[in-house]
Design a protein around this motif. Structure first.
Motif, PDB file in Angstrom:
ATOM      1  N   ASP A  17       0.797  -0.665   0.220  1.00  0.00           N
ATOM      2  CA  ASP A  17      -0.318  -0.265  -0.252  1.00  0.00           C
ATOM      3  C   ASP A  17       1.001   0.928  -0.279  1.00  0.00           C
ATOM      4  O   ASP A  17       2.152   1.385   0.586  1.00  0.00           O
ATOM      5  N   THR A  26      -2.830  -1.744   8.282  1.00  0.00           N
ATOM      6  CA  THR A  26      -3.496  -2.989   7.952  1.00  0.00           C
ATOM      7  C   THR A  26      -1.903  -3.582   8.883  1.00  0.00           C
ATOM      8  O   THR A  26      -2.139  -5.071   9.044  1.00  0.00           O
ATOM      9  N   ASP A  63      -2.845  -3.041  -1.983  1.00  0.00           N
ATOM     10  CA  ASP A  63      -4.494  -2.372  -2.579  1.00  0.00           C
ATOM     11  C   ASP A  63      -4.119  -2.584  -3.451  1.00  0.00           C
ATOM     12  O   ASP A  63      -3.136  -2.264  -4.470  1.00  0.00           O
ATOM     13  N   SER A  65      -4.940   0.819  -6.085  1.00  0.00           N
ATOM     14  CA  SER A  65      -4.264   2.221  -6.499  1.00  0.00           C
ATOM     15  C   SER A  65      -2.844   1.940  -5.946  1.00  0.00           C
ATOM     16  O   SER A  65      -2.479   2.865  -4.360  1.00  0.00           O
ATOM     17  N   GLN A  98      -7.120  -5.860  -0.940  1.00  0.00           N
ATOM     18  CA  GLN A  98      -8.006  -5.096  -0.380  1.00  0.00           C
ATOM     19  C   GLN A  98      -8.582  -3.378  -0.707  1.00  0.00           C
ATOM     20  O   GLN A  98      -6.449  -2.908  -0.662  1.00  0.00           O
ATOM     21  N   SER A  99      -8.990  -2.610  -1.369  1.00  0.00           N
ATOM     22  CA  SER A  99      -8.897  -1.999  -2.143  1.00  0.00           C
ATOM     23  C   SER A  99     -10.516  -1.447  -2.534  1.00  0.00           C
ATOM     24  O   SER A  99     -11.329  -2.098  -2.422  1.00  0.00           O
ATOM     25  N   LYS A 124     -12.527  -1.888   0.897  1.00  0.00           N
ATOM     26  CA  LYS A 124     -11.594  -1.161   1.764  1.00  0.00           C
ATOM     27  C   LYS A 124     -13.319  -1.055   2.606  1.00  0.00           C
ATOM     28  O   LYS A 124     -12.329  -0.073   4.319  1.00  0.00           O
TER      29      LYS A 124
END
Length: 225
Positions: A17, A26, A63, A65, A98-99, A124
């Motif tokens: 991330d 996290t 993530d 992004s 996880q996004s 998320k």
């Protein structure tokens, strides 16, 4: 509940991330859940690939992004491309996405369907408990993609999955014998079970037998008599 895992069961978790606070949060949540695990982190795709090349982890929580490299702009496409690489080069790697951009995963549905490791999605917006459940499922080699809007426009079951259903519930065979009959490994049989259960929306629940639940759902859908 904390998950106390042996050294062989889990040695390393990579968290990816580019937001420092999110990354730290996290890791802290996962560390409490897996107190015996070793944690490494990455803030961009290039850094992540370097870490994995040096020592492949048992679980990746990432993530979408993220930047491609230091100084680049974070983009969901970068995370999707990283996933493609990981699923191609590390076919048994367990992954948790996880996004807030999970809908972009519909672009790589074929890659997800053929991936042999665990693959789960944790938007998320999920609670900490729900996110940790997704991590547990990934470590068990399970697939969970129901959070990806549009990925299941209708029930699609591959012929090899149907063969496993037939051998298990119409001939009463166990995984070892199913593997021998299909000339594949037991690991591949378990992989087919995971993909089939995801398609049928069947996931582990306390006090419930997942194989029995799978049989019931398969009969409801007319996949077996």
């Amino acid at each position: 509940m904390k998950q106390i895992l042996s050294e062989k069961a889990l040695t390393k978790i990579l968290v990816i991330d580019d937001h420092e606070l999110v990354l730290g949060g996290t890791v802290e949540v996962l560390r409490k859940h897996y107190p015996d695990a070793e944690f490494i982190t990455a803030i961009n795709a290039e850094n992540a690939l370097n870490q994995i090349t040096l020592s492949p982890p048992d679980l990746v929580v990432m993530d979408l992004s993220i930047p491609e490299h230091s100084g680049a702009t974070a983009r969901p496409d970068t995370g999707v491309q990283l996933l493609r690489i990981l699923m191609k080069d590390y076919q048994n790697l367990n992954l948790v996405v996880q996004s807030a951009h999970v809908r972009t995963l519909v672009r790589i549905r074929p890659d997800i369907d053929t991936h042999k490791g665990g693959f789960t999605v944790a938007d998320k917006s999920l609670t900490t408990k729900e996110m940790l459940t997704r991590a547990d499922w990934a470590l068990q080699g399970l697939t969970h993609t129901k959070d990806i809007k549009g990925i299941h426009s209708g029930l699609e079951v591959k012929p090899e999955w149907l063969r496993v259903l037939t051998l298990a519930f119409e001939e009463g065979l166990q995984d070892k014998t199913i593997a021998a009959r299909m000339c594949i490994s037991e690991r591949m049989v378990r992989h087919y079970w995971s993909k089939l259960q995801d398609a049928l929306d069947v996931y582990p629940e306390d006090g419930r037998n997942i194989r029995i639940q799978t049989e019931m759902r398969a009969r409801e859908e007319g996949l077996i008599d």
